[in-house]
Design a protein around this motif. Sequence first.
Motif, short mmCIF file in Angstrom:
data_model
loop_
_atom_site.label_atom_id
_atom_site.label_comp_id
_atom_site.label_asym_id
_atom_site.label_seq_id
_atom_site.Cartn_x
_atom_site.Cartn_y
_atom_site.Cartn_z
N ILE A 5 14.07 -13.60 -14.34
CA ILE A 5 15.18 -13.59 -15.28
C ILE A 5 15.67 -15.03 -15.45
O ILE A 5 15.96 -15.49 -16.54
CB ILE A 5 16.31 -12.67 -14.79
N ILE A 6 15.74 -15.75 -14.32
CA ILE A 6 16.02 -17.18 -14.31
C ILE A 6 14.84 -17.84 -13.60
O ILE A 6 14.41 -17.36 -12.55
CB ILE A 6 17.35 -17.49 -13.59
N LYS A 7 14.32 -18.92 -14.15
CA LYS A 7 13.07 -19.48 -13.69
C LYS A 7 13.14 -20.14 -12.31
O LYS A 7 12.18 -20.12 -11.56
CB LYS A 7 12.52 -20.51 -14.69
N ARG A 8 14.26 -20.79 -11.99
CA ARG A 8 14.36 -21.51 -10.72
C ARG A 8 15.55 -21.01 -9.91
O ARG A 8 16.60 -20.69 -10.46
CB ARG A 8 14.50 -23.01 -10.96
N ARG A 9 15.38 -20.99 -8.59
CA ARG A 9 16.42 -20.48 -7.71
C ARG A 9 17.66 -21.37 -7.75
O ARG A 9 18.79 -20.87 -7.67
CB ARG A 9 15.87 -20.39 -6.29
N THR A 10 17.50 -22.68 -7.88
CA THR A 10 18.66 -23.56 -7.93
C THR A 10 19.49 -23.31 -9.19
O THR A 10 20.71 -23.36 -9.15
CB THR A 10 18.25 -25.05 -7.88
N VAL A 11 18.83 -23.01 -10.29
CA VAL A 11 19.53 -22.70 -11.54
C VAL A 11 20.27 -21.36 -11.39
O VAL A 11 21.40 -21.21 -11.85
CB VAL A 11 18.55 -22.67 -12.74
N ALA A 12 19.63 -20.40 -10.71
CA ALA A 12 20.27 -19.11 -10.46
C ALA A 12 21.52 -19.30 -9.60
O ALA A 12 22.56 -18.69 -9.85
CB ALA A 12 19.29 -18.17 -9.78
N LYS A 13 21.43 -20.16 -8.59
CA LYS A 13 22.56 -20.43 -7.71
C LYS A 13 23.71 -21.07 -8.49
O LYS A 13 24.87 -20.70 -8.32
CB LYS A 13 22.12 -21.34 -6.56
N GLU A 14 23.39 -22.01 -9.36
CA GLU A 14 24.42 -22.68 -10.17
C GLU A 14 25.09 -21.68 -11.12
O GLU A 14 26.31 -21.74 -11.32
CB GLU A 14 23.81 -23.83 -10.96
N ALA A 15 24.33 -20.78 -11.70
CA ALA A 15 24.90 -19.77 -12.60
C ALA A 15 25.87 -18.88 -11.84
O ALA A 15 26.94 -18.51 -12.35
CB ALA A 15 23.79 -18.94 -13.24
#
Length: 79
Positions: A12-22
């Motif tokens: 759903i989100i490509k990278r885990r760091t981006v998911a964490k920021e969201a």
Amino acid sequence: MRLDKFLKVSRIIKRRTVAKEACEKGLVQINGKTAKSSSEVKIGDELTLTFGEKVIRCRITDIREHVLKDDAKDLYEVI
């Protein structure tokens, strides 16, 4: 499974760091409540993700540690 890891594994989100920021910005909700990246998700939970003006609602149907790209869409259903 952690929320940020599920978002990455399901693509759903490509990278885990981006998911964490969201999650830190309050853009992700589990069952109507704002969720942290460390929140545990389980089968049947409803996720609401906000990307700009686009809102995605999906229900978790399966949880796996590793999936192939073609099988990632089977982990959730869009509502």
